[in-house]
Design a protein around this motif. Structure first.
Motif, PDB file in Angstrom:
ATOM      1  N   GLY A  17      31.553  69.904 104.176  1.00 13.32           N
ATOM      2  CA  GLY A  17      30.237  70.193 104.755  1.00 13.32           C
ATOM      3  C   GLY A  17      29.929  71.673 104.748  1.00 13.32           C
ATOM      4  N   THR A 189      26.414  63.325 117.362  1.00 17.09           N
ATOM      5  CA  THR A 189      26.967  62.197 116.605  1.00 17.09           C
ATOM      6  C   THR A 189      25.820  61.297 116.149  1.00 17.09           C
ATOM      7  OG1 THR A 189      28.943  62.309 117.957  1.00 17.09           O
ATOM      8  CG2 THR A 189      28.611  60.262 116.724  1.00 17.09           C
ATOM      9  N   ILE A 190      25.823  61.001 114.855  1.00 18.83           N
ATOM     10  CA  ILE A 190      24.748  60.171 114.312  1.00 18.83           C
ATOM     11  C   ILE A 190      25.041  58.707 114.622  1.00 18.83           C
ATOM     12  CG2 ILE A 190      23.609  59.417 112.158  1.00 18.83           C
ATOM     13  CD1 ILE A 190      24.586  62.286 111.137  1.00 18.83           C
ATOM     14  N   ILE A 317      47.856  59.948 108.660  1.00 20.48           N
ATOM     15  CA  ILE A 317      46.538  59.804 108.030  1.00 20.48           C
ATOM     16  C   ILE A 317      46.641  58.725 106.956  1.00 20.48           C
ATOM     17  CG2 ILE A 317      44.712  61.016 106.721  1.00 20.48           C
ATOM     18  CD1 ILE A 317      46.259  63.656 107.768  1.00 20.48           C
ATOM     19  N   PHE A 341      38.903  60.051  96.952  1.00 21.12           N
ATOM     20  CA  PHE A 341      40.094  60.879  97.174  1.00 21.12           C
ATOM     21  C   PHE A 341      41.205  60.336  96.296  1.00 21.12           C
ATOM     22  CE2 PHE A 341      43.916  61.980  99.882  1.00 21.12           C
ATOM     23  CZ  PHE A 341      43.901  63.331  99.551  1.00 21.12           C
ATOM     24  N   PRO A 344      47.030  64.280  97.449  1.00 19.58           N
ATOM     25  CA  PRO A 344      47.099  65.752  97.453  1.00 19.58           C
ATOM     26  C   PRO A 344      47.979  66.386  96.377  1.00 19.58           C
ATOM     27  CG  PRO A 344      47.921  64.813  99.539  1.00 19.58           C
ATOM     28  CD  PRO A 344      47.690  63.670  98.615  1.00 19.58           C
ATOM     29  N   SER A 347      46.561  69.327  94.525  1.00 20.20           N
ATOM     30  CA  SER A 347      45.634  70.119  95.387  1.00 20.20           C
ATOM     31  C   SER A 347      44.230  70.245  94.776  1.00 20.20           C
ATOM     32  CB  SER A 347      46.162  71.537  95.624  1.00 20.20           C
ATOM     33  OG  SER A 347      47.532  71.647  95.525  1.00 20.20           O
TER      34      SER A 347
END
Ligand SMILES: Cc1cc2nc3c(=O)[nH]c(=O)nc-3n(C[C@H](O)[C@H](O)[C@H](O)COP(=O)(O)OP(=O)(O)OC[C@H]3O[C@@H](n4cnc5c(N)ncnc54)[C@H](O)[C@@H]3O)c2cc1C
Length: 499
Positions: A17, A189-190, A317, A341, A344, A347
């Motif tokens: 963002g 918060t939406i 996660i 995604f 990682p 990177s």
């Protein structure tokens, strides 16, 4: 003529963002035409993912684009330099190789030096290791750091680097930048998203009743994918059959010296662990396939991998490797975790955010008639992420490990045809077929293929006319020049102290 786009709304205050909002502010809020408005809304109840600490050299493009002073950035984000990734136990237990940034020496007879190296290895000549003709891996191995020589007069001309930084401080830093450039920042918060009759988003309704209107939206809500998925229904293409790791355990530990200018990636029973040294702490994590191990085992592996006291509890996660079928739908572009995604290993996630926002500027719609731009952008995103996907799969697939169910799976699984052909062509002829726009150029592929133990069968036709001692002489000269240069370079920690 369609209506003009004036009001951009970025949803999400993580790295994605704030990269988007900062770049939009840099490009749009200075135009002489004026009249643009950029708003970023983020929830104080939904935390950012807070990982994403290793980068690749394209992050320098972001700093340059935003005109950010590198010294200030390093200080404020507790950053260190990153010259390479070191891969331990990947090809086999005990294997150890590098994926360095920068170049493998100069072009010789119009061919990259690594091609001469491959040729000489195929001819069984006595030569230094491939990683001894990269200034980045030599410096990394010796925990040294120096800036590239921009005048091109010394071996430091072949050097390139990225950073390791604190993910939370990175988002905070860009928040400061974006706000100072005029981004309107809203905390809330939406709860509801409103669309017009053609399906375009026209407003976001916050839980406290506030309404945020906009012409164009960026979905940077992380795994929630609030706009691109929950509102606009762009499905997820699941790549877990190629990339089975789906869980990460992360824990920081105390800093230890020397400060390594590289990310350490160690292959484990059901995935791999990372070690990312920052100035203030070390980031550690175990990324594993939950189909192939259980959490308790994974926790033990991670804790045993630490070389200093943990500084916090372990965080877990979950993720699923894949990409959105379309990342630009109607008047919304998804960036960051909302767009997909991989994992990682190399990177690349922050890079993809940066590359995508730059790509968006190449496709910048002036009015609301942007269907062709949208399709072109989406196709380009798919090409980019698939190339990275193949590169990551390579690390697993060509391993000779078969000591666990995980390694048996990844070494036997079906892989995309695009990767199969790259591996086969390399094995036969030592060639890497890449295109001009690929993120990972031939030198990166060669680093990993050689490190994983792949060999080409035949000599390279373009180098066959050269005498072997010509190439071996240059390879030795380059390795010696790099070795001598790095002896005089500062230690990485001293370099940062004297910065
Ligand atoms: C285990 C792991 C390791 C990683 N390592 C690396 C790495 O080494 N290098 C790298 O480049 N990348 C890495 N990444 C990826 C990297 O973390 C992300 O790409 C990056 O942090 C961007 O995240 P994001 O901004 O998309 O999402 P987030 O950081 O999750 O931010 C989401 C934002 O959306 C907001 N939000 C969500 N829902 C709402 C709502 N309803 N209303 C208002 N706001 C909302 C939240 O408040 C938050 O601000 C890693 C990822 C994982 C999972």
């Amino acid at each position: 003529m369609g209506q003009f786009i004036k009001e951009y709304v970025v949803v999400g205050g993580g790295s994605a963002g704030w990269i988007a909002a900062s770049c939009l502010a840099r490009v749009l809020l200075k135009t002489p035409k004026g009249g643009f408005k950029i708003t970023l809304v983020e929830s104080s109840d939904i935390p950012i993912v807070g990982v994403g600490e290793a980068t690749i050299p394209s992050v320098q493009d972001l700093l340059r684009f935003l005109n950010i002073d590198e010294k200030d950035f390093i200080k404020e984000t507790n950053a260190t330099y990153k010259l390479a990734i070191r891969f331990k136990d990947w090809s086999h237990i005990g294997g150890d190789y590098w994926h360095p940034f920068g170049e493998f020496g100069p072009l010789v007879e119009n061919s990259a030096l690594y091609l001469h190296w491959l040729q000489q290895r195929q001819q069984k000549s006595k030569i230094p290791s491939l990683y001894d003709i990269s200034i980045c891996s030599v410096a990394a191995k010796n925990n040294k750091f120096a800036l590239p020589d921009k005048n091109g007069q010394s071996v430091r001309n072949w050097l390139n680097y990225a950073y390791h930084f604190d993910a939370g401080l990175f988002a905070e830093y860009l928040k400061g930048y974006g706000k100072s450039k005029g981004v309107n920042h809203i905390i809330g918060t939406i709860g509801n998203v409103q669309q017009d009759e053609s399906g375009n988003i026209n407003s976001l309704i916050l839980n406290d009743g506030r309404v945020i209107n906009g012409d164009f939206f960026f979905d940077c809500t992380g795994f929630a994918a609030l706009l691109i998925d929950k509102t606009l229904g762009s499905n997820y293409e699941d790549w877990t059959n190629f990339l089975p790791v789906d869980t990460a355990l992360a824990v920081p530990s105390e800093t230890t010296l020397p400060l390594n200018p590289y990310t350490l990636s160690t292959a484990r029973e059901a995935g791999w662990t990372w070690r990312i040294p920052l100035q203030s702490r070390v980031g550690n994590g175990y990324v594993y396939s939950s189909r192939h191990t259980d959490e308790e085992k994974a926790r033990n592996i991670l804790l045993n991998a630490l070389d200093a006291k943990p500084l916090a509890d372990i965080r877990k996660i979950n993720f699923k490797a894949g990409r959105r079928k379309e990342t630009w739908v109607k008047n919304c572009v998804a960036l960051g975790l909302a767009s997909g995604f991989l994992e990682p290993l190399e990177s690349t996630a922050i890079h993809l955010v940066i590359a995508s926002i730059f790509k968006f500027f190449e496709h910048l719609p002036q009015t609301k008639d942007y269907e062709f731009l949208r399709r072109h952008y989406n196709n380009k995103f798919i090409t980019d992420i698939e190339e990275i996907r193949d590169f990551i799969i390579l690390h697993y697939h060509v391993s000779t490990r078969n000591d666990s169910d995980f390694w048996k799976y990844v070494t036997n699984m079906e892989v995309p045809d695009s990767l199969k052909s790259k591996i086969e062509i390399f094995k036969q002829q030592g060639k890497i077929l890449t295109s001009q726009t690929d993120l990972f150029r031939a030198g990166s592929w060669v680093s990993v293929m050689v490190g994983m133990g792949l060999m080409q069968e035949y000599p390279l036709p373009i180098l066959e006319t050269l005498p072997n001692d010509f190439s071996t002489h240059i390879i030795n000269e380059v390795a010696n020049a790099i070795d001598n240069d790095i002896k005089s370079a500062q230690n990485h920690d001293e370099f940062l102290k004297n910065f």
